[in-house]
Design an enzyme around this catalytic site. Structure first.
Site, PDB file in Angstrom:
ATOM      1  N   SER A   5       0.994   3.929   7.366  1.00 21.79           N
ATOM      2  CA  SER A   5       0.869   5.309   7.358  1.00 21.79           C
ATOM      3  C   SER A   5      -0.453   5.743   7.756  1.00 21.79           C
ATOM      4  O   SER A   5      -0.309   6.754   8.189  1.00 21.79           O
ATOM      5  CB  SER A   5       1.588   6.076   6.055  1.00 21.79           C
TER       6      SER A   5
ATOM      7  N   ASN B 138       0.838  -1.160  -0.068  1.00 15.00           N
ATOM      8  CA  ASN B 138       0.059  -0.050   0.036  1.00 15.00           C
ATOM      9  C   ASN B 138       0.819   1.124  -0.026  1.00 15.00           C
ATOM     10  O   ASN B 138       0.980   2.046  -1.023  1.00 15.00           O
ATOM     11  CB  ASN B 138      -0.804   0.018   1.157  1.00 15.00           C
ATOM     12  N   ASP B 139       1.731   1.646   1.192  1.00 14.52           N
ATOM     13  CA  ASP B 139       2.375   2.930   1.210  1.00 14.52           C
ATOM     14  C   ASP B 139       3.447   2.714   0.184  1.00 14.52           C
ATOM     15  O   ASP B 139       3.817   4.025  -0.424  1.00 14.52           O
ATOM     16  CB  ASP B 139       2.949   3.032   2.686  1.00 14.52           C
ATOM     17  N   VAL B 140       4.167   1.675  -0.254  1.00 14.60           N
ATOM     18  CA  VAL B 140       5.296   1.766  -1.108  1.00 14.60           C
ATOM     19  C   VAL B 140       4.830   1.788  -2.523  1.00 14.60           C
ATOM     20  O   VAL B 140       5.590   2.038  -3.490  1.00 14.60           O
ATOM     21  CB  VAL B 140       6.171   0.458  -0.792  1.00 14.60           C
ATOM     22  N   VAL B 141       3.358   1.919  -2.661  1.00 10.13           N
ATOM     23  CA  VAL B 141       2.971   2.183  -3.991  1.00 10.13           C
ATOM     24  C   VAL B 141       2.115   3.293  -4.087  1.00 10.13           C
ATOM     25  O   VAL B 141       1.326   3.574  -4.980  1.00 10.13           O
ATOM     26  CB  VAL B 141       2.194   0.868  -4.739  1.00 10.13           C
TER      27      VAL B 141
END
Ligand code: NAP
Length: 457
Positions: free
Chosen positions: A424, A383-386
């Site tokens: 996050s 999620n956060d890393v994309v």
């Protein structure tokens, strides 16, 4: 020099060489397994050598320690890969407890007779060791969800922490000036225990890898200080290697998130945040058969795993789907973000466990230029890393964090259970883009079902 002492020095030299070579080998996945074996052999050499220490006259307590330590260590080593971060945190706590106890024991034995240099090293050892014990225990409790994983914050927290830190350092200095004042020494150790707790509770559980490698660094420096007190070279070398590699790893992780160490330690990241995001509209749900057709007729597919792949234990299922696609002539690659998951190298370790060849794994910088030519990017519980807000929205709390730019692929399929946020706590506009289709469900079941569906295409 007696034969026993000669043997001791030789084993310590061998252990030190094995530690350095082991650490060097850990820097590449191809040699990492060998590195672990070398480091373990180094530790065995150091332990065996120590048994020949001329000051050891009674082996009973050592035997008891060995039995107690092994009966705790062996079951701890058997935990599943998903529990590895909290297991590592517990190991740090034990290591730091050992260093603190050695320091306290040395002080009890020698009192003020140690001299200023050794007393300074001993004080540092106990201070860093004690705060690492409680800090690591809190980190383990957060990761194991025995306590709230989100930051625990209260009004005036930074002031309280600063006052406690200054009190601890003042007590340390006062004790150095008056080394026979036991009360100053024990009050300093007490402050360090409390400081460890207060340092870690305001940090969110996904930031624990950074905290743990920092605590690892403190435990290493504490061991190096123990080495000075005991005049033990192998402890000085191993502790210094541990201390600095832990610190460098913390910096690398922060760099991968475009965050500073102070932001990780004091930013309360992961608490519920309200921020402007480009996320708007509705998410488009896609069917299993739709995705299977897209995959079966693609030229290139890139899998981007994240924390959800680890929780679903979907690494074997993705490898099976990947193999099937490759058999059909599709080029299959895996894009790995440096902080995907909950510990450095988390995705690499899981995919290696599922026998995904290392040559199919691409680092973020390598895979990003490939994405515009990719037919389908499959996001597996990431999620956060994309999150494109990191690139496009300067007001986002994760602005500037490098991401895997899956939204540049011709089609994106996101495998997740529902509308859950990432660590996050931020909304992800990727899920609302026209290019993105959402395939809801547990990642492992979705991948298994996709494999069956592709077989029918
Ligand atoms: P993430 O942002 O935490 O998102 C994980 C996603 O997985 C969630 O949105 C969740 O959505 C989904 N999920 C959970 N269980 C699932 C399951 N069984 N099946 C399918 N999906 C599932 O993960 P990430 O993209 O890997 O990002 C890692 C985060 O950790 C980043 O914020 C990073 O900065 C932080 N961090 C990592 C490290 C490290 O060393 N790796 C260090 C410091 C910080 P649903 O609930 O809807 O399923």
């Amino acid at each position: 020099m007696s034969n026993g002492q000669l043997f001791l020095e030789a084993t310590y030299l061998l252990a030190s060489v094995l530690f350095v070579m082991g650490l060097k080998s850990l820097s590449h996945p191809d040699t990492a397994r060998r590195g672990m074996i070398m480091a373990a052999a180094g530790m065995a050499a150091a332990l065996i050598g120590t048994l020949f220490h001329p000051e050891i006259h009674n082996y009973i307590y050592i035997a008891i320690g060995l039995i107690v330590g092994s009966s705790i260590g062996i079951p701890m080593a058997m935990v599943p890969m998903t529990a590895m971060p909290q297991r590592t945190a517990l190991s740090h706590a034990f290591g730091a407890l050992a260093a603190s106890m050695v320091g306290i024991a040395e002080y009890v034995i020698h009192g003020s007779g140690l001299g200023p240099v050794k007393s300074g090293a001993l004080g540092l050892e106990v201070m860093l060791g004690s705060l690492t014990v409680t800090g690591s225990l809190i980190a383990a409790a957060k990761l194991q969800e025995l306590m709230r994983g989100t930051p625990i914050q209260f009004k005036g927290q930074h002031i309280v922490n600063l006052c406690l830190f200054l009190t601890m350092v003042t007590l340390f200095v006062l004790w150095l000036i008056n080394p026979d004042k036991y009360v100053l020494f024990y009050a300093m150790a007490g402050c360090a225990f409390v400081f460890g707790v207060l340092l870690v509770i305001p940090i969110g559980s996904a930031d624990m890898p950074v905290v743990m490698s920092l605590l690892n660094s403190y435990a290493g420096l504490s061991s190096a200080a123990t080495g000075f007190v005991l005049s033990n070279n192998v402890l000085i070398i191993a502790g210094t290697l541990d201390g600095f590699s832990g610190f460098i790893l913390s910096i690398l992780m922060c760099k991968a998130m475009n965050r500073s160490i102070t932001n990780v330690l004091f930013g309360g990241f992961g608490a519920v945040v309200a921020s402007e995001s480009a996320a708007a509209g509705a998410m488009r749900e896609v069917s299993l058969d739709d995705v299977a057709v897209q995959l079966a007729y693609a030229n290139q597919v890139v899998f981007v795993p994240g924390y959800g792949m680890a929780t679903a234990q979907a690494q074997h299922a993705v490898r099976e789907l990947g193999n099937l696609l490759e058999e059909r002539g599709v080029s299959v690659k895996y894009g790995i973000h440096p902080v995907a998951g909950r510990m450095p190298g988390h995705m690499n370790v899981l995919l290696a466990e599922a026998n995904v060849p290392y040559s199919s794994l691409y680092e973020m910088e390598q895979i990003n230029p490939e994405l515009p030519a990719t037919d389908v990017a499959v996001v597996i519980g990431a999620n956060d890393v994309v999150n494109p807000d990191a690139r496009d929205n300067p007001k986002s709390p994760i602005a500037g964090m490098p991401i895997i730019e899956v939204d540049r692929a011709k089609s994106v399929v996101v495998l997740k259970r529902g509308k859950g946020k990432g660590f996050s706590g931020l909304e992800n506009p990727l899920f609302f883009k026209p290019v993105t289709g959402m395939l809801y469900g547990d990642a492992k079941s979705s991948l298994t079902n996709l494999t069956q569906a592709v077989q029918k295409v």
